[in-house]
Write a protein that holds these residues in place. Structure first.
Motif, PDB file in Angstrom:
ATOM      1  N   UNK A   7       1.048  -1.296  -0.264  1.00 18.82           N
ATOM      2  CA  UNK A   7      -0.234  -0.029   0.386  1.00 18.82           C
ATOM      3  C   UNK A   7       0.972   0.986  -0.011  1.00 18.82           C
ATOM      4  N   UNK A   8       0.452   2.258  -0.849  1.00 14.06           N
ATOM      5  CA  UNK A   8       1.469   3.773  -0.691  1.00 14.06           C
ATOM      6  C   UNK A   8       0.193   4.789  -0.012  1.00 14.06           C
ATOM      7  N   UNK A   9       0.837   4.781   0.412  1.00 19.06           N
ATOM      8  CA  UNK A   9       0.225   6.295   1.613  1.00 19.06           C
ATOM      9  C   UNK A   9       0.596   7.810   1.226  1.00 19.06           C
ATOM     10  N   UNK A  10      -0.499   8.781   0.926  1.00 21.21           N
ATOM     11  CA  UNK A  10      -0.175   9.790   0.478  1.00 21.21           C
ATOM     12  C   UNK A  10      -0.363  10.574   1.871  1.00 21.21           C
ATOM     13  N   UNK A  11       1.167  11.155   2.621  1.00 19.54           N
ATOM     14  CA  UNK A  11       0.741  11.967   3.591  1.00 19.54           C
ATOM     15  C   UNK A  11       1.037  12.697   4.122  1.00 19.54           C
ATOM     16  N   UNK A  12       1.401  14.004   2.879  1.00 15.51           N
ATOM     17  CA  UNK A  12       2.221  15.173   2.917  1.00 15.51           C
ATOM     18  C   UNK A  12       1.562  15.909   2.380  1.00 15.51           C
ATOM     19  N   UNK A  13      -0.187  16.103   2.932  1.00 18.85           N
ATOM     20  CA  UNK A  13      -1.304  17.010   2.282  1.00 18.85           C
ATOM     21  C   UNK A  13      -0.736  18.640   3.489  1.00 18.85           C
ATOM     22  N   UNK A  14      -1.428  19.774   3.148  1.00 19.83           N
ATOM     23  CA  UNK A  14      -1.288  21.537   3.768  1.00 19.83           C
ATOM     24  C   UNK A  14      -2.485  20.678   4.885  1.00 19.83           C
ATOM     25  N   UNK A  15      -3.974  20.100   4.387  1.00 16.52           N
ATOM     26  CA  UNK A  15      -5.155  20.392   5.095  1.00 16.52           C
ATOM     27  C   UNK A  15      -5.238  20.926   5.311  1.00 16.52           C
ATOM     28  N   UNK A  16      -6.064  21.360   4.647  1.00 18.45           N
ATOM     29  CA  UNK A  16      -6.115  23.591   4.310  1.00 18.45           C
ATOM     30  C   UNK A  16      -7.287  23.801   4.725  1.00 18.45           C
ATOM     31  N   UNK A  17      -8.194  22.939   3.568  1.00 19.18           N
ATOM     32  CA  UNK A  17      -9.868  22.672   4.842  1.00 19.18           C
ATOM     33  C   UNK A  17      -9.702  22.444   5.900  1.00 19.18           C
ATOM     34  N   UNK A  18      -9.322  21.384   6.660  1.00 14.61           N
ATOM     35  CA  UNK A  18      -9.189  21.363   7.840  1.00 14.61           C
ATOM     36  C   UNK A  18      -8.621  23.015   8.910  1.00 14.61           C
ATOM     37  N   UNK A  19      -8.030  23.741   8.490  1.00 15.27           N
ATOM     38  CA  UNK A  19      -8.266  24.896   8.652  1.00 15.27           C
ATOM     39  C   UNK A  19      -6.895  24.057   9.771  1.00 15.27           C
ATOM     40  N   UNK A  20      -6.456  23.751  10.973  1.00 15.76           N
ATOM     41  CA  UNK A  20      -5.539  22.999  11.772  1.00 15.76           C
ATOM     42  C   UNK A  20      -4.283  24.121  12.024  1.00 15.76           C
ATOM     43  N   UNK A  21      -3.919  24.565  10.151  1.00 16.69           N
ATOM     44  CA  UNK A  21      -2.122  24.806  10.537  1.00 16.69           C
ATOM     45  C   UNK A  21      -0.987  23.911  10.286  1.00 16.69           C
ATOM     46  N   UNK A  22      -1.300  23.098  10.727  1.00 16.90           N
ATOM     47  CA  UNK A  22      -0.184  21.550   9.949  1.00 16.90           C
ATOM     48  C   UNK A  22      -0.963  20.069   9.603  1.00 16.90           C
ATOM     49  N   UNK A  23       0.025  19.197   9.416  1.00 16.43           N
ATOM     50  CA  UNK A  23      -0.844  18.026   9.119  1.00 16.43           C
ATOM     51  C   UNK A  23      -1.824  17.827   9.290  1.00 16.43           C
ATOM     52  N   UNK A  24      -2.962  17.178   9.095  1.00 22.14           N
ATOM     53  CA  UNK A  24      -4.313  17.034   9.300  1.00 22.14           C
ATOM     54  C   UNK A  24      -4.189  15.743   9.513  1.00 22.14           C
ATOM     55  N   UNK A  25      -2.981  14.851   9.255  1.00 25.24           N
ATOM     56  CA  UNK A  25      -2.770  13.403  10.044  1.00 25.24           C
ATOM     57  C   UNK A  25      -2.284  13.692  11.388  1.00 25.24           C
ATOM     58  N   UNK A  26      -1.505  14.769  12.164  1.00 28.22           N
ATOM     59  CA  UNK A  26      -1.291  14.605  13.162  1.00 28.22           C
ATOM     60  C   UNK A  26      -2.252  14.745  13.755  1.00 28.22           C
ATOM     61  N   UNK A  27      -4.063  15.323  13.514  1.00 27.10           N
ATOM     62  CA  UNK A  27      -4.507  15.753  14.851  1.00 27.10           C
ATOM     63  C   UNK A  27      -5.151  14.134  15.288  1.00 27.10           C
ATOM     64  N   UNK A  28      -5.363  14.480  16.313  1.00 27.05           N
ATOM     65  CA  UNK A  28      -5.895  13.151  17.017  1.00 27.05           C
ATOM     66  C   UNK A  28      -7.564  12.983  17.328  1.00 27.05           C
ATOM     67  N   UNK A  29      -7.981  11.519  17.270  1.00 29.44           N
ATOM     68  CA  UNK A  29      -9.028  10.843  17.633  1.00 29.44           C
ATOM     69  C   UNK A  29      -8.676  10.397  19.188  1.00 29.44           C
ATOM     70  N   UNK A  30      -9.783  10.169  19.945  1.00 31.87           N
ATOM     71  CA  UNK A  30      -9.283   9.293  21.115  1.00 31.87           C
ATOM     72  C   UNK A  30      -7.958   9.218  21.168  1.00 31.87           C
ATOM     73  N   UNK A  31      -6.562  10.508  21.214  1.00 30.86           N
ATOM     74  CA  UNK A  31      -6.059   9.785  22.103  1.00 30.86           C
ATOM     75  C   UNK A  31      -4.843   9.315  20.707  1.00 30.86           C
ATOM     76  N   UNK A  32      -5.648   9.261  19.360  1.00 33.38           N
ATOM     77  CA  UNK A  32      -4.542   8.307  18.621  1.00 33.38           C
ATOM     78  C   UNK A  32      -4.446   9.631  17.363  1.00 33.38           C
ATOM     79  N   UNK A  33      -3.250   9.620  16.668  1.00 32.98           N
ATOM     80  CA  UNK A  33      -3.504  10.437  15.484  1.00 32.98           C
ATOM     81  C   UNK A  33      -4.015  10.033  14.116  1.00 32.98           C
TER      82      UNK A  33
END
Length: 227
Positions: A7-33
């Motif tokens: 599997x190839x997982x693109x993970x370099x996006x800025x996540x502008x629509x999330x408005x988090x100011x950083x990569x949205x993949x770093x955001x947490x759900x129930x304490x886990x990114x």
């Protein structure tokens, strides 16, 4: 014996629509990114033999720390400014032949059954995606005026993972250097190929906006209750 895949997982996006100011993949759900939830799915699947993460090199240290806990072989490669470029670089990192999945890092809720189904279909056809029937009535508009109503029975919303013969999709990406598609299946379509559809699950959402974080927490709570 289960059909194996990588599997190839693109993970370099800025996540502008999330408005988090950083990569949205770093955001947490129930304490886990988010990216950890996504990686958990593939790491737990014995059929997954290799994972390639296409990342922003400036975030390399953060990703190195996150992938250290996993047993599945994970390679980090430098992604590009566009998702398509990141996927292409991820594909270039893979050797040999076989089936490769391309999966959004921000879709952490894909289930094992859906993965097995799309892999099996790709073995048959060379290219297959997950998709779900559109629920809402869809209008084609111009400005603030409806032009017509699109027949709903003809529409499906594409998801990932999308599964391909590795040689096929790598060659298509090379030919599409000057064409920007909306997803990897669209590149195969542009190149004249056929893509099969496997019905997925509505839970397999892409975490894109702040509202999706709320939905994601609800999905995780539901799964906990079902254990």
């Amino acid at each position: 014996m289960k059909q194996t895949y990588r599997v190839v997982i693109p993970a370099a996006g800025a996540g502008k629509r999330m408005g988090a100011g950083h990569n949205k993949l770093m955001l947490r759900l129930q304490g886990r990114t988010i990216i950890e939830w996504t990686l958990d799915v593939f790491d737990a699947d014995p059929a997954c033999t290799e994972i390639v993460l296409a990342i922003n090199p400036e975030e390399a240290d953060w990703f190195v720390a996150r992938v250290a806990e996993y047993e599945t072989t994970i390679h980090l490669v430098a992604g590009g400014s566009e998702r398509q470029e990141s996927v292409r670089k991820g594909l270039e990192a893979l050797k040999g032949q076989g089936i490769v999945l391309i999966h959004d890092g921000a879709r952490p809720f894909v289930d094992r059954h859906s993965i097995e189904a799309v892999v099996a279909k790709a073995h048959e056809t060379g290219a297959a995606i997950l998709a779900v029937p559109v629920k809402d009535t869809v209008k084609r508009v111009q400005g603030d005026t409806i032009l017509d109503t699109v027949p709903r029975e003809e529409l499906m919303a594409a998801q990932t993972p999308q599964a391909f013969d590795l040689t096929l999709i790598r060659d298509v990406h090379e030919r599409a250097m000057n064409f920007l598609g909306t997803d990897d299946a669209s590149l195969v379509e542009w190149d004249g190929g056929k893509v099969a559809v496997v019905t997925g699950r509505y839970e397999n959402i892409k975490v894109t906006t702040p509202d999706d974080l709320v939905f994601g927490e609800a999905i995780l709570r539901k799964r906990e209750e079902q254990l």
